[in-house]
Write a protein that holds these residues in place. Structure first.
Motif, short mmCIF file in Angstrom:
data_model
loop_
_atom_site.label_atom_id
_atom_site.label_comp_id
_atom_site.label_asym_id
_atom_site.label_seq_id
_atom_site.Cartn_x
_atom_site.Cartn_y
_atom_site.Cartn_z
N ILE A 147 0.88 -1.17 0.00
CA ILE A 147 0.00 0.00 0.00
C ILE A 147 0.91 1.21 0.00
CG2 ILE A 147 -1.67 1.35 1.32
CD1 ILE A 147 -2.85 -1.27 2.34
N CYS A 148 0.63 2.14 -0.90
CA CYS A 148 1.47 3.32 -1.06
C CYS A 148 0.66 4.55 -0.67
CB CYS A 148 1.94 3.44 -2.50
SG CYS A 148 2.85 1.98 -3.06
N PRO A 149 0.81 5.02 0.57
CA PRO A 149 0.02 6.18 0.99
C PRO A 149 0.53 7.46 0.34
CG PRO A 149 0.84 4.90 2.89
CD PRO A 149 1.59 4.44 1.68
N GLY A 150 -0.42 8.39 0.15
CA GLY A 150 -0.04 9.75 -0.21
C GLY A 150 0.23 10.52 1.07
N ALA A 151 -0.35 11.73 1.18
CA ALA A 151 -0.14 12.53 2.39
C ALA A 151 -1.18 12.15 3.43
CB ALA A 151 -0.26 14.01 2.05
N ILE A 152 -0.74 11.54 4.50
CA ILE A 152 -1.63 11.08 5.56
C ILE A 152 -1.29 11.85 6.83
CG2 ILE A 152 -2.47 9.05 6.81
CD1 ILE A 152 -2.78 8.85 3.72
N ARG A 153 -2.32 12.26 7.55
CA ARG A 153 -2.12 13.11 8.72
C ARG A 153 -1.58 12.29 9.89
NH1 ARG A 153 -5.60 17.58 9.79
NH2 ARG A 153 -7.18 16.54 8.55
N ILE B 261 0.92 -6.08 -6.28
CA ILE B 261 0.52 -4.73 -6.72
C ILE B 261 0.98 -3.65 -5.74
CG2 ILE B 261 -1.54 -5.53 -7.94
CD1 ILE B 261 -3.08 -3.98 -5.53
N ASN B 262 1.08 -2.44 -6.28
CA ASN B 262 1.19 -1.23 -5.46
C ASN B 262 -0.19 -0.60 -5.45
OD1 ASN B 262 3.94 -1.25 -4.98
ND2 ASN B 262 4.39 -0.15 -6.85
N LEU B 263 -0.83 -0.56 -4.30
CA LEU B 263 -2.15 0.07 -4.19
C LEU B 263 -1.93 1.49 -3.68
CD1 LEU B 263 -5.25 -0.06 -4.20
CD2 LEU B 263 -5.14 -1.09 -1.93
N TYR B 264 -2.11 2.46 -4.57
CA TYR B 264 -1.90 3.87 -4.18
C TYR B 264 -3.16 4.38 -3.50
CZ TYR B 264 2.38 3.62 -6.73
OH TYR B 264 3.65 3.26 -7.12
N VAL B 265 -3.02 4.77 -2.25
CA VAL B 265 -4.14 5.34 -1.48
C VAL B 265 -3.73 6.77 -1.21
CG1 VAL B 265 -5.58 5.08 0.57
CG2 VAL B 265 -4.61 3.05 -0.51
N ASP B 266 -4.02 7.65 -2.16
CA ASP B 266 -3.32 8.94 -2.19
C ASP B 266 -4.18 10.11 -2.66
OD1 ASP B 266 -3.58 8.36 -4.86
OD2 ASP B 266 -1.47 8.67 -5.37
N GLY B 267 -5.50 9.92 -2.76
CA GLY B 267 -6.34 11.03 -3.23
C GLY B 267 -5.91 11.54 -4.60
N GLY B 268 -5.24 10.70 -5.37
CA GLY B 268 -4.84 11.08 -6.72
C GLY B 268 -3.48 11.76 -6.82
N MET B 269 -2.69 11.70 -5.76
CA MET B 269 -1.39 12.38 -5.79
C MET B 269 -0.50 11.89 -6.92
SD MET B 269 1.17 12.77 -2.56
CE MET B 269 0.90 14.35 -1.81
N THR B 270 -0.66 10.63 -7.32
CA THR B 270 0.17 10.08 -8.40
C THR B 270 -0.44 10.34 -9.78
OG1 THR B 270 -0.83 7.97 -7.71
CG2 THR B 270 1.50 8.28 -7.23
N LEU B 271 -1.45 11.24 -9.85
CA LEU B 271 -2.08 11.56 -11.14
C LEU B 271 -1.43 12.77 -11.80
CD1 LEU B 271 -5.85 11.02 -10.20
CD2 LEU B 271 -4.37 9.51 -11.53
N TYR B 272 -0.28 13.18 -11.35
CA TYR B 272 0.42 14.36 -11.90
C TYR B 272 -0.51 15.59 -11.90
CZ TYR B 272 3.82 10.91 -13.45
OH TYR B 272 4.73 9.90 -13.49
N PRO B 273 -0.94 16.05 -10.71
CA PRO B 273 -1.91 17.14 -10.65
C PRO B 273 -1.41 18.44 -11.31
CG PRO B 273 -1.07 16.59 -8.46
CD PRO B 273 -0.61 15.52 -9.38
#
Ligand SMILES: NC(=O)c1ccc[n+]([C@@H]2O[C@H](COP(=O)([O-])OP(=O)(O)OC[C@H]3O[C@@H](n4cnc5c(N)ncnc54)[C@H](OP(=O)(O)O)[C@@H]3O)[C@@H](O)[C@H]2O)c1
Length: 292
Positions: A218-224, A274-286
């Protein structure tokens, strides 16, 4: 439920719903399984340990130095009617890892799930980074994942299939990061460790899949959590962070916990490597939302 005024203000000013995900009723989809969560005294690991216990697993809560915080996690699990033990140990030290797995198996009689979550940052500009900073981060974030995964695979092989609790012989979830693919200036040691986790995880998944052992990240994005307080604790920092998050809210530890519960369960039985990105779309090149 705690309130997070900065995030709430940010959402309100943009007409977005509250950034706090609603509580989901737990389903006992891990009933009878035994789990070990490393770095479970704080942040993401804490939420995962509580989430696994709510889903019916018995949980070993690993910590290195934060005994009081780990006790708090045990108390929360007990208050929910769950079962957990504390296991002290540094994931980067081989004999301590062996000891914490032995304690877990002695207490629960088996191991079905490893969530390898313990991790840290030691940030520095590249030309100022000391060899100690480089080594410490690689030792904990990458070598620690190796030592724990190896101990888990040995245990899974020794105990065989337990069809009464799971279709798989064992499940390993590596908590990695979006920085296994997103380069991160000033954090070269951290990004290198997480990039290493990706190919360690995939190579291991390939090796042990025929044994019916599933290995995923699991690949977290920005988590508090306390690891990144500077990124969310002021309105300015929170606003700048949101430029990187298309979903426009910070992640909460329970976002990762919910993904971990599902990935550890038989609902994810055909998922390996797999790498499951749980990141609110951070890896979508915003940055390309309006550019390019
Ligand atoms: N928060 C984020 O935005 C984010 C994003 C991407 C990935 N991650 C990853 O998620 C994982 C958890 O991070 P977090 O944000 O929850 O951090 P955190 O709140 O700082 O918690 C870190 C946990 O790891 C434990 N730990 C540290 N070194 C250890 C060691 N050598 N052996 C055993 N336990 C050790 C700590 O226990 P002690 O206090 O007892 O040392 C603590 O329980 C890390 O792998 C991190 O890289 C976090």
């Amino acid at each position: 439920m705690p309130s997070f005024p900065i995030a709430d203000d940010y959402a309100r000013a943009r007409g977005l719903p509250s950034d706090l995900p609603p509580e989901r009723p737990p389903a006992p989809i891990l009933k009878g399984q035994a789990a070990l969560v490393t770095g479970a005294s704080s942040g993401i690991g804490r939420a995962i340990a509580i989430g696994l216990a709510r889903a019916g697993a018995r949980v070993a809560v690993n910590y290195r130095k934060s005994a009081a915080e780990a006790d708090g996690v045990l108390a929360e699990i007990a208050a929910d009617g769950g079962e957990a033990i504390g296991v002290q140990g540094d994931v980067s030290v081989e004999d301590q890892v062996e000891a914490m797995f032995a304690r877990t198996v002695a207490a629960f009689g088996a191991l079905d799930i490893l969530v390898s979550n313990a991790g840290l940052q030691q940030d520095a500009a590249f030309d100022e980074m000391t060899l100690d900073q480089w080594r410490r981060v690689i030792d904990v974030n990458l070598t620690g994942q190796f030592l724990c995964a190896r101990a888990a695979v040995r245990q899974f092989k020794a105990q065989g299939l337990r069809p009464e609790v799971s279709t798989a012989r064992g499940k390993i979830i590596c908590i990695s990061s979006v920085h296994d693919v997103i380069p991160w200036a000033g954090h070269v040691n951290y990004a290198a460790s997480k990039g290493g986790v990706m190919l360690m995880m995939k190579s291991l998944a390939q090796e042990v899949a025929p044994l019916r052992i599933r290995v995923n990240s699991i690949c977290p994005g920005a988590i508090r959590t306390p690891i990144n307080t500077q990124a969310w604790s002021t309105p300015e920092a929170y606003g700048a962070l949101m430029d990187l998050v298309p979903y426009k809210r910070i992640g909460e530890p329970q976002d990762i916990a919910q993904a971990a519960v599902w990935l550890a369960s038989d609902y994810a039985d055909y998922i390996s490597g797999i790498n499951l990105y749980v990141d609110g779309g951070m890896t979508l090149y915003p940055g390309f939302e309006e550019g390019g």
